[in-house]
Design a protein around this motif. Structure first.
Motif, PDB file in Angstrom:
ATOM      1  N   GLU A 155       2.655   2.243  -3.239  1.00  0.00           N
ATOM      2  CA  GLU A 155       2.206   0.872  -3.445  1.00  0.00           C
ATOM      3  C   GLU A 155       3.368  -0.080  -3.176  1.00  0.00           C
ATOM      4  OE1 GLU A 155       0.110   0.163  -7.110  1.00  0.00           O
ATOM      5  OE2 GLU A 155      -0.614   2.231  -7.205  1.00  0.00           O
ATOM      6  N   ASN A 178      -3.279   7.800  -1.706  1.00  0.00           N
ATOM      7  CA  ASN A 178      -3.534   6.410  -2.089  1.00  0.00           C
ATOM      8  C   ASN A 178      -2.449   5.516  -1.487  1.00  0.00           C
ATOM      9  OD1 ASN A 178      -4.930   4.302  -3.636  1.00  0.00           O
ATOM     10  ND2 ASN A 178      -3.059   4.235  -4.851  1.00  0.00           N
ATOM     11  N   VAL A 180      -1.445   1.351  -1.001  1.00  0.00           N
ATOM     12  CA  VAL A 180      -1.717  -0.030  -1.372  1.00  0.00           C
ATOM     13  C   VAL A 180      -0.615  -0.917  -0.807  1.00  0.00           C
ATOM     14  CG1 VAL A 180      -1.995  -1.668  -3.271  1.00  0.00           C
ATOM     15  CG2 VAL A 180      -2.895   0.655  -3.491  1.00  0.00           C
ATOM     16  N   LEU A 182      -0.117  -4.977  -0.701  1.00  0.00           N
ATOM     17  CA  LEU A 182      -0.691  -6.236  -1.154  1.00  0.00           C
ATOM     18  C   LEU A 182       0.286  -7.391  -0.924  1.00  0.00           C
ATOM     19  CD1 LEU A 182      -2.293  -5.162  -4.568  1.00  0.00           C
ATOM     20  CD2 LEU A 182      -3.358  -5.252  -2.308  1.00  0.00           C
ATOM     21  N   GLN A 199      -7.848   6.596  -0.518  1.00  0.00           N
ATOM     22  CA  GLN A 199      -8.028   5.201  -0.896  1.00  0.00           C
ATOM     23  C   GLN A 199      -6.951   4.358  -0.228  1.00  0.00           C
ATOM     24  OE1 GLN A 199      -8.952   4.316  -5.033  1.00  0.00           O
ATOM     25  NE2 GLN A 199      -9.205   6.492  -5.472  1.00  0.00           N
ATOM     26  N   CYS A 200      -7.381   3.231   0.341  1.00  0.00           N
ATOM     27  CA  CYS A 200      -6.453   2.375   1.083  1.00  0.00           C
ATOM     28  C   CYS A 200      -6.823   0.910   0.843  1.00  0.00           C
ATOM     29  CB  CYS A 200      -6.517   2.702   2.576  1.00  0.00           C
ATOM     30  SG  CYS A 200      -5.334   1.760   3.579  1.00  0.00           S
ATOM     31  N   LYS A 201      -5.859   0.127   0.326  1.00  0.00           N
ATOM     32  CA  LYS A 201      -6.056  -1.304   0.107  1.00  0.00           C
ATOM     33  C   LYS A 201      -4.954  -2.060   0.844  1.00  0.00           C
ATOM     34  CE  LYS A 201      -8.177  -0.697  -4.460  1.00  0.00           C
ATOM     35  NZ  LYS A 201      -8.148  -1.079  -5.901  1.00  0.00           N
ATOM     36  N   ASP A 203      -3.659  -5.876   2.198  1.00  0.00           N
ATOM     37  CA  ASP A 203      -3.776  -7.330   2.089  1.00  0.00           C
ATOM     38  C   ASP A 203      -2.617  -7.945   2.855  1.00  0.00           C
ATOM     39  OD1 ASP A 203      -4.133  -9.964   1.417  1.00  0.00           O
ATOM     40  OD2 ASP A 203      -3.455  -9.754  -0.653  1.00  0.00           O
ATOM     41  N   GLU A 223     -10.196  -1.266   1.699  1.00  0.00           N
ATOM     42  CA  GLU A 223     -10.244  -2.712   1.515  1.00  0.00           C
ATOM     43  C   GLU A 223      -9.208  -3.338   2.438  1.00  0.00           C
ATOM     44  OE1 GLU A 223      -9.812  -3.801  -2.576  1.00  0.00           O
ATOM     45  OE2 GLU A 223     -11.496  -2.554  -3.251  1.00  0.00           O
TER      46      GLU A 223
END
Length: 442
Positions: A155, A178, A180, A182, A199-201, A203, A223
């Motif tokens: 992250e 995972n 992330v 952001l 899972q991949c987010k 931004d 996302e």
């Protein structure tokens, strides 16, 4: 505490993780001090050294505390530190450390990024990490990382990234499940190939013109914010998808058949209609659909959505259970010919909840027909929420439209079916505001 066995005392104190609490415990008694090597986690808040007046600098204080711990598994540092300090800490705990979280505070410090070794380079010493979280990162150059074979969670929050540096960092983490990223800026073209990613987010901050290519056969949740071109090769496991672009436009999407998709959210100011229609076509098995896109059109042209056939739309999404309709999509379903193909045998079989946002009384008759059709043909419909927002017209049509919506609450004894949220501006024409106010709620 004096009457407790040593093993119980050690177990209790091992659950302390705030560095200030640990330091206090260290001074209570010899017995407590001897229990500190059994700590598993240590956390240094941002203000850990506020008011500190000791002879040792903060890096040394942290080093001394870490040197007393036998097998530290988690280290979280939000207080300021140097690259040399970080290197000395990880030399002590690298073999047992599994979870590392650092507030880097170098997003504007280019010199700290090019210094050798940089803070990012020092992290490579913790080869057994399972989770790595970084805040405020400048990643202008590829970090000098070996492969983190056990790292499953990465992250990065609030970062300035260069494409080659980010690609190199991901190559060092081949077993991620995972990812992330952001509030990250500077990314222009981003490619992800991680065989175990679930899972991949993402931004991306800036102009909203990034391009993304994803090749992750096990991806289940994705996302994406801030990309104009999106290509995802493997989608057989994808169950939840969110695509948003608040600063730019979504020009192209390439997903293929989304056979496992259960939840789809499309948001942004402008999408090309080709991208919207393809997403709707590929997501025929979706159960929750959220659409908040204001305009379509290519390049600089802001255009309304073309007409969407009501029957065709719901027939092509037979498993839809919850439908959030905002902006242009609701207008497209309310066009003059949208309801022309309805037959008596038509039903919306699975729809249970509808959330509609209305901003204008224009085309009130068509809008009311669409709302009534949702009530009539949604045989399992349990909840309808109608949000009337920013409707500032003083014309009587606003009041008439509001009254028509209120009437839906009492159709077919559906007094609990329709919730209504309204804007105070709607009452500007002077009709009975009290009656309207009691119609609120969801």
């Amino acid at each position: 505490m004096d009457s407790l066995p040593d093993a119980i005392v050690q177990y209790i104190l091992s659950h302390f993780n705030n560095a200030r609490d640990v330091a206090v415990c260290n001074c209570v008694s010899k017995r407590w001090k001897e229990s500190l090597p059994y700590l598993k986690s240590l956390y240094f808040p941002r203000n850990s050294f506020d008011g500190y007046s000791g002879d040792d600098n903060p890096d040394v204080v942290v080093w001394k505390m870490l040197s007393t711990i036998a097998r530290l598994e988690e280290l979280v540092v939000y207080s300021p530190f140097t690259s040399s300090g970080l290197a000395s800490w990880l030399s002590l705990v690298h073999s047992s450390l599994k979870y590392l979280e650092l507030r880097m505070d170098n997003i504007t410090d280019y010199q700290a990024c090019v210094d050798s070794p940089s803070k990012l380079d020092c992290i490579s010493a913790a080869k057994n990490l399972e989770s790595l979280k970084l805040w405020g990162v400048l990643m202008a150059n590829p970090p000098k990382w070996d492969v983190f074979k056990n790292l499953e969670n990465l992250e990065i929050v609030g970062a300035r990234l260069e494409d080659p540096a980010l690609s190199a960092a991901l190559k060092a983490c081949p077993n991620l499940t995972n990812l992330v990223l952001l509030g990250c800026e500077g990314v222009r073209s981003f490619s992800v190939e991680l065989p175990y990613l679930e899972q991949c987010k993402l931004d991306f901050y800036g102009l909203g013109n990034c391009s993304l290519s994803l090749n992750c056969p096990k991806i289940e949740l994705l996302e994406v914010q801030g990309c104009s071109w999106i290509r995802v090769r493997e989608t057989t496991c994808l169950r939840k998808l969110l695509i948003a672009n608040n600063a730019g436009r979504v020009y192209m999407v390439d997903f293929g058949k989304l056979s496992a998709l259960e939840s789809l959210s499309m948001r942004g100011v402008q999408w090309c209609w080709d991208a919207i229609s393809k997403m709707l076509e590929w997501s025929s098995e979706v159960k929750h659909l959220y659409m908040k896109v204001e305009f379509t059109g290519d390049l600089e042209s802001l255009l309304p959505f073309p007409e969407v056939d009501f029957v065709e739309f719901f027939n092509s999404h037979p498993k839809l259970q919850k439908f959030d309709i905002h902006g242009a999509m609701f207008a497209a379903l309310c066009q003059k010919n949208s309801l022309k193909n309805i037959e008596q045998s038509f039903v919306i079989p699975c729809l249970e909840e509808v959330v509609v946002q209305v901003r204008s009384p224009l085309n009130a008759e068509q809008k009311m027909s669409t709302l009534e059709s949702l009530l009539k043909y949604g045989k399992n419909l349990k909840t309808m929420v109608i949000r009337i927002l920013q409707m500032k017209s003083n014309h009587s049509s606003s009041d008439d439209f509001f009254d028509e919506i209120c009437r839906l609450r009492y159709q077919k004894n559906m007094t609990t079916l329709c919730g209504l949220t309204h804007c105070p501006h709607l009452c500007a024409s002077g009709k009975d505001e009290k009656n309207r106010g009691t119609s609120g709620g969801t």
